[in-house]
Motif scaffolding. Structure first.
Motif, PDB file in Angstrom:
ATOM      1  N   VAL A 136       1.389   0.683  13.616  1.00  0.00           N
ATOM      2  CA  VAL A 136       2.377   1.535  12.952  1.00  0.00           C
ATOM      3  C   VAL A 136       1.750   2.222  11.739  1.00  0.00           C
ATOM      4  O   VAL A 136       1.962   3.423  11.505  1.00  0.00           O
ATOM      5  CB  VAL A 136       3.610   0.711  12.535  1.00  0.00           C
ATOM      6  N   THR A 137       0.963   1.484  10.974  1.00  0.00           N
ATOM      7  CA  THR A 137       0.301   2.055   9.795  1.00  0.00           C
ATOM      8  C   THR A 137      -0.671   3.149  10.200  1.00  0.00           C
ATOM      9  O   THR A 137      -0.771   4.203   9.535  1.00  0.00           O
ATOM     10  CB  THR A 137      -0.438   0.953   9.014  1.00  0.00           C
ATOM     11  N   PHE A 166       0.826  -1.211   0.000  1.00  0.00           N
ATOM     12  CA  PHE A 166       0.000   0.000   0.000  1.00  0.00           C
ATOM     13  C   PHE A 166       0.859   1.259   0.000  1.00  0.00           C
ATOM     14  O   PHE A 166       0.490   2.259  -0.628  1.00  0.00           O
ATOM     15  CB  PHE A 166      -0.947  -0.012   1.200  1.00  0.00           C
ATOM     16  N   LEU A 167       1.987   1.208   0.677  1.00  0.00           N
ATOM     17  CA  LEU A 167       2.890   2.356   0.636  1.00  0.00           C
ATOM     18  C   LEU A 167       3.402   2.572  -0.782  1.00  0.00           C
ATOM     19  O   LEU A 167       3.480   3.711  -1.268  1.00  0.00           O
ATOM     20  CB  LEU A 167       4.064   2.129   1.594  1.00  0.00           C
ATOM     21  N   GLY A 168       3.724   1.477  -1.469  1.00  0.00           N
ATOM     22  CA  GLY A 168       4.143   1.578  -2.865  1.00  0.00           C
ATOM     23  C   GLY A 168       3.020   2.085  -3.754  1.00  0.00           C
ATOM     24  O   GLY A 168       3.253   2.882  -4.672  1.00  0.00           O
ATOM     25  N   LEU A 169       1.794   1.645  -3.460  1.00  0.00           N
ATOM     26  CA  LEU A 169       0.639   2.112  -4.236  1.00  0.00           C
ATOM     27  C   LEU A 169       0.442   3.617  -4.082  1.00  0.00           C
ATOM     28  O   LEU A 169       0.135   4.319  -5.052  1.00  0.00           O
ATOM     29  CB  LEU A 169      -0.614   1.365  -3.783  1.00  0.00           C
ATOM     30  N   GLN A 228       1.799  13.878   0.353  1.00  0.00           N
ATOM     31  CA  GLN A 228       1.363  13.683   1.740  1.00  0.00           C
ATOM     32  C   GLN A 228      -0.060  13.122   1.797  1.00  0.00           C
ATOM     33  O   GLN A 228      -0.362  12.201   2.567  1.00  0.00           O
ATOM     34  CB  GLN A 228       1.463  15.004   2.496  1.00  0.00           C
ATOM     35  N   THR A 229      -0.945  13.666   0.978  1.00  0.00           N
ATOM     36  CA  THR A 229      -2.338  13.224   0.982  1.00  0.00           C
ATOM     37  C   THR A 229      -2.462  11.792   0.474  1.00  0.00           C
ATOM     38  O   THR A 229      -3.260  10.996   0.995  1.00  0.00           O
ATOM     39  CB  THR A 229      -3.192  14.169   0.122  1.00  0.00           C
ATOM     40  N   MET A 258      -2.596   4.716   3.093  1.00  0.00           N
ATOM     41  CA  MET A 258      -2.227   3.956   4.279  1.00  0.00           C
ATOM     42  C   MET A 258      -3.442   3.724   5.176  1.00  0.00           C
ATOM     43  O   MET A 258      -3.548   2.680   5.838  1.00  0.00           O
ATOM     44  CB  MET A 258      -1.114   4.655   5.053  1.00  0.00           C
ATOM     45  N   GLU A 259      -4.375   4.666   5.204  1.00  0.00           N
ATOM     46  CA  GLU A 259      -5.628   4.424   5.911  1.00  0.00           C
ATOM     47  C   GLU A 259      -6.421   3.317   5.224  1.00  0.00           C
ATOM     48  O   GLU A 259      -7.096   2.527   5.886  1.00  0.00           O
ATOM     49  CB  GLU A 259      -6.458   5.706   5.989  1.00  0.00           C
TER      50      GLU A 259
END
Length: 223
Positions: free
Chosen positions: A163-164, A24-27, A194-195, A201-202
């Motif tokens: 952490v997420t 998801f971070l990569g996405l 940032q958004t 991540m949410e």
């Protein structure tokens, strides 16, 4: 399905949740890199498609917690988890400020900003959520810590969820803190980055809850 060898292998992999969070971070970075900043902001905006999807996924996660519970589970565990997931969905839909015009999740609302009746109603609504969170932390927190020491996949998933959640909240609050306390206003490109991180991540949170429910259902009952 849950009993297949592949499913059990995933459930027994301690790194599954970390890998999921990294996907998801990569996405988030992919969306930011591919789309122009205005398109990214529109996609991730308040009441936009991603936020709506987030709310729906929390409800799905609540359903899976019930559907994948084990017969021997303490009902207080899965009821607490369902209450928290539904609270997450309500927060995502801005119900925490829909009826008063201001957030009921701030201490200032109860100390000075809220009307007396609004404070009472908010306390009645938030009380079960607070009790559910307290139960999870006090009753199951020590079990998670013990599980982390032995590399239990479900415990790792709980930590990854925490952490997420922190990463998403830091990304959410960072622009306001930088602007109000340091006079730094983010440019359009950085604001879009940032958004994207905040919202995507949410989005990962509900998937991590579903993974945790799956791991719980698939684990050895003697564990």
């Amino acid at each position: 399905m849950l009993s297949s060898p592949a499913s059990k292998s995933l459930a027994l992999c301690p790194g599954a949740s970390v890998g999921l969070a990294l996907v998801f971070l990569g996405l988030a970075h992919l969306v930011w890199a591919v789309l122009p900043a205005p398109a990214t902001m529109a996609l991730m905006s308040e009441h936009g498609p991603v936020e709506g999807l987030n709310a729906a996924l929390y409800v799905v996660a609540a359903f899976l917690i019930v559907a994948w519970r084990r017969p021997e589970d303490d009902w207080r565990l899965w009821v607490s988890l369902v209450v928290v997931m539904l609270a997450f969905a309500a927060r995502e839909m801005d119900w925490h400020k829909a009826f008063t015009g201001t957030s009921v999740l701030k201490f200032s609302f109860f100390l000075r900003d809220g009307q007396p009746l609004h404070r009472v109603v908010a306390a009645l609504v938030l009380g079960p959520v607070a009790l559910a969170c307290a139960h999870l932390v006090v009753r199951h927190g020590p079990r998670v810590l013990r599980g982390l020491r032995r590399g239990d996949p479900l415990a790792v998933t709980v930590l990854t969820f925490a952490v997420t959640l922190v990463v998403g909240k830091v990304a959410d609050r960072a622009p306001a803190i930088l602007a109000e306390e340091h006079g730094i206003v983010l440019g359009a490109t950085v604001r879009a980055w940032q958004t994207a991180i905040e919202e995507v991540m949410e989005l990962a949170l509900a998937f991590l809850v579903a993974l945790g429910a799956w791991q719980h259902r698939s684990r050895d009952p003697r564990a």
